[in-house]
Design a protein around this motif. Structure first.
Motif, mmCIF file in Angstrom:
data_model
loop_
_atom_site.group_PDB
_atom_site.id
_atom_site.type_symbol
_atom_site.label_atom_id
_atom_site.label_comp_id
_atom_site.label_asym_id
_atom_site.label_seq_id
_atom_site.Cartn_x
_atom_site.Cartn_y
_atom_site.Cartn_z
ATOM 1 N N SER A 39 0.790 -1.116 -0.086
ATOM 2 C CA SER A 39 -0.106 -0.002 0.141
ATOM 3 C C SER A 39 0.833 1.270 0.042
ATOM 4 N N LEU A 40 2.030 1.307 0.588
ATOM 5 C CA LEU A 40 3.012 2.171 0.793
ATOM 6 C C LEU A 40 3.533 2.624 -0.541
ATOM 7 N N ILE A 41 3.875 1.522 -1.287
ATOM 8 C CA ILE A 41 4.303 1.824 -2.577
ATOM 9 C C ILE A 41 3.365 2.280 -3.450
ATOM 10 N N GLU A 42 2.072 1.910 -3.508
ATOM 11 C CA GLU A 42 1.216 2.442 -4.503
ATOM 12 C C GLU A 42 0.789 3.770 -4.026
ATOM 13 N N ALA A 43 0.837 4.265 -2.706
ATOM 14 C CA ALA A 43 0.447 5.404 -2.407
ATOM 15 C C ALA A 43 1.655 6.473 -2.688
ATOM 16 N N SER A 44 2.678 6.155 -2.449
ATOM 17 C CA SER A 44 3.987 6.686 -2.989
ATOM 18 C C SER A 44 3.763 7.177 -4.495
ATOM 19 N N LYS A 45 3.696 6.337 -5.183
ATOM 20 C CA LYS A 45 3.652 6.515 -6.827
ATOM 21 C C LYS A 45 2.401 7.421 -6.969
ATOM 22 N N GLN A 46 1.274 7.219 -6.305
ATOM 23 C CA GLN A 46 0.108 8.368 -6.464
ATOM 24 C C GLN A 46 0.719 9.517 -5.920
ATOM 25 N N LEU A 47 1.326 9.774 -4.886
ATOM 26 C CA LEU A 47 1.834 11.001 -4.283
ATOM 27 C C LEU A 47 2.742 11.660 -5.389
ATOM 28 N N SER A 48 3.860 10.867 -5.939
ATOM 29 C CA SER A 48 4.740 11.165 -7.028
ATOM 30 C C SER A 48 4.125 11.861 -8.166
ATOM 31 N N THR A 49 2.996 11.032 -8.593
ATOM 32 C CA THR A 49 2.375 11.767 -9.972
ATOM 33 C C THR A 49 1.552 12.940 -9.398
ATOM 34 N N GLN A 50 0.827 13.098 -8.319
ATOM 35 C CA GLN A 50 0.287 14.439 -7.823
ATOM 36 C C GLN A 50 1.042 15.247 -7.750
ATOM 37 N N THR A 51 2.388 15.121 -7.271
ATOM 38 C CA THR A 51 3.235 16.047 -7.190
ATOM 39 C C THR A 51 3.819 16.776 -8.388
ATOM 40 N N VAL A 52 3.948 15.568 -9.294
ATOM 41 C CA VAL A 52 4.245 16.148 -10.660
ATOM 42 C C VAL A 52 3.361 16.923 -11.272
ATOM 43 N N MET A 53 2.031 16.568 -11.246
ATOM 44 C CA MET A 53 0.973 17.289 -11.834
ATOM 45 C C MET A 53 0.687 18.631 -11.055
ATOM 46 N N PHE A 54 0.981 18.975 -9.884
ATOM 47 C CA PHE A 54 0.768 20.047 -9.165
ATOM 48 C C PHE A 54 1.826 21.073 -9.615
ATOM 49 N N HIS A 55 3.122 20.482 -9.781
ATOM 50 C CA HIS A 55 4.266 21.318 -10.448
ATOM 51 C C HIS A 55 4.255 21.705 -11.946
ATOM 52 N N GLN A 56 3.666 20.819 -12.523
ATOM 53 C CA GLN A 56 3.094 21.358 -13.865
ATOM 54 C C GLN A 56 2.097 22.549 -13.824
ATOM 55 N N ALA A 57 1.332 22.280 -12.941
ATOM 56 C CA ALA A 57 0.114 23.500 -13.070
ATOM 57 C C ALA A 57 0.741 24.655 -12.380
ATOM 58 N N VAL A 58 1.682 24.801 -11.362
ATOM 59 C CA VAL A 58 2.244 25.927 -10.855
ATOM 60 C C VAL A 58 3.125 26.337 -12.003
#
Length: 156
Positions: A11-30
């Motif tokens: 679950s941590l691996i999956e949540a970390s992947k999702q966090l990574s993706t959301q972080t990239v998407m946030f910085h793309q939006a910024v």
């Protein structure tokens, strides 16, 4: 039923992947909000974290060529986020420095994230926060090591 230790790790691996993706998407939006591309935006982050950097340092940290970094610095200078300054001790060295008076847009876009994260952190006690910090610091080191490995020339 309580998840097993193995289930939690998966679950941590999956949540970390999702966090990574959301972080990239946030910085793309910024970046888009600031009128930058994501590489330029993250180079501003490097410059802000160090106070001033050379093009060579940015090239080393990002894995980009010095030519590509020169283009990044040209765009950031045109946007008003950085200026170039010669080292008075060695005029061959040119630093990229933040133009702090022009960074209000960056501060404004990150203010809600900072507030939300501080609110999130308030839900955890001292020991939990130390564990979370340890996890993040070790995750960062793992990523730095993997980046270094990926940048090494392929063995012949």
């Amino acid at each position: 039923m309580k998840p097993t230790h193995q289930d939690l790790k998966l679950s941590l691996i999956e949540a970390s992947k999702q966090l990574s993706t959301q972080t990239v998407m946030f910085h793309q939006a910024v970046a888009a909000y600031l009128g930058l591309n994501i590489t330029d935006h993250k180079c501003v982050d490097f410059i802000l974290s160090k106070g001033r950097v050379t093009a060579g340092q940015l090239a080393e940290w990002t894995g980009l060529t010095t030519g590509a970094i020169t283009s990044v610095l040209n765009r950031l200078e045109k946007a008003g986020f950085i200026c170039r300054a010669k080292d008075p001790g060695d005029l061959r060295v040119v630093y990229a420095e933040p133009v702090y008076s022009q960074l209000h847009a960056i501060k404004e876009v990150f203010a809600p994230l900072n507030a939300a994260m501080l609110d999130l952190y308030s839900k955890y006690d001292q020991d939990q926060l130390e564990t979370i910090l340890d996890y993040i610091l070790h995750s960062n080191q793992i990523l730095r090591n993997l980046i270094e490995d990926l940048r090494k020339p392929a063995a012949e």
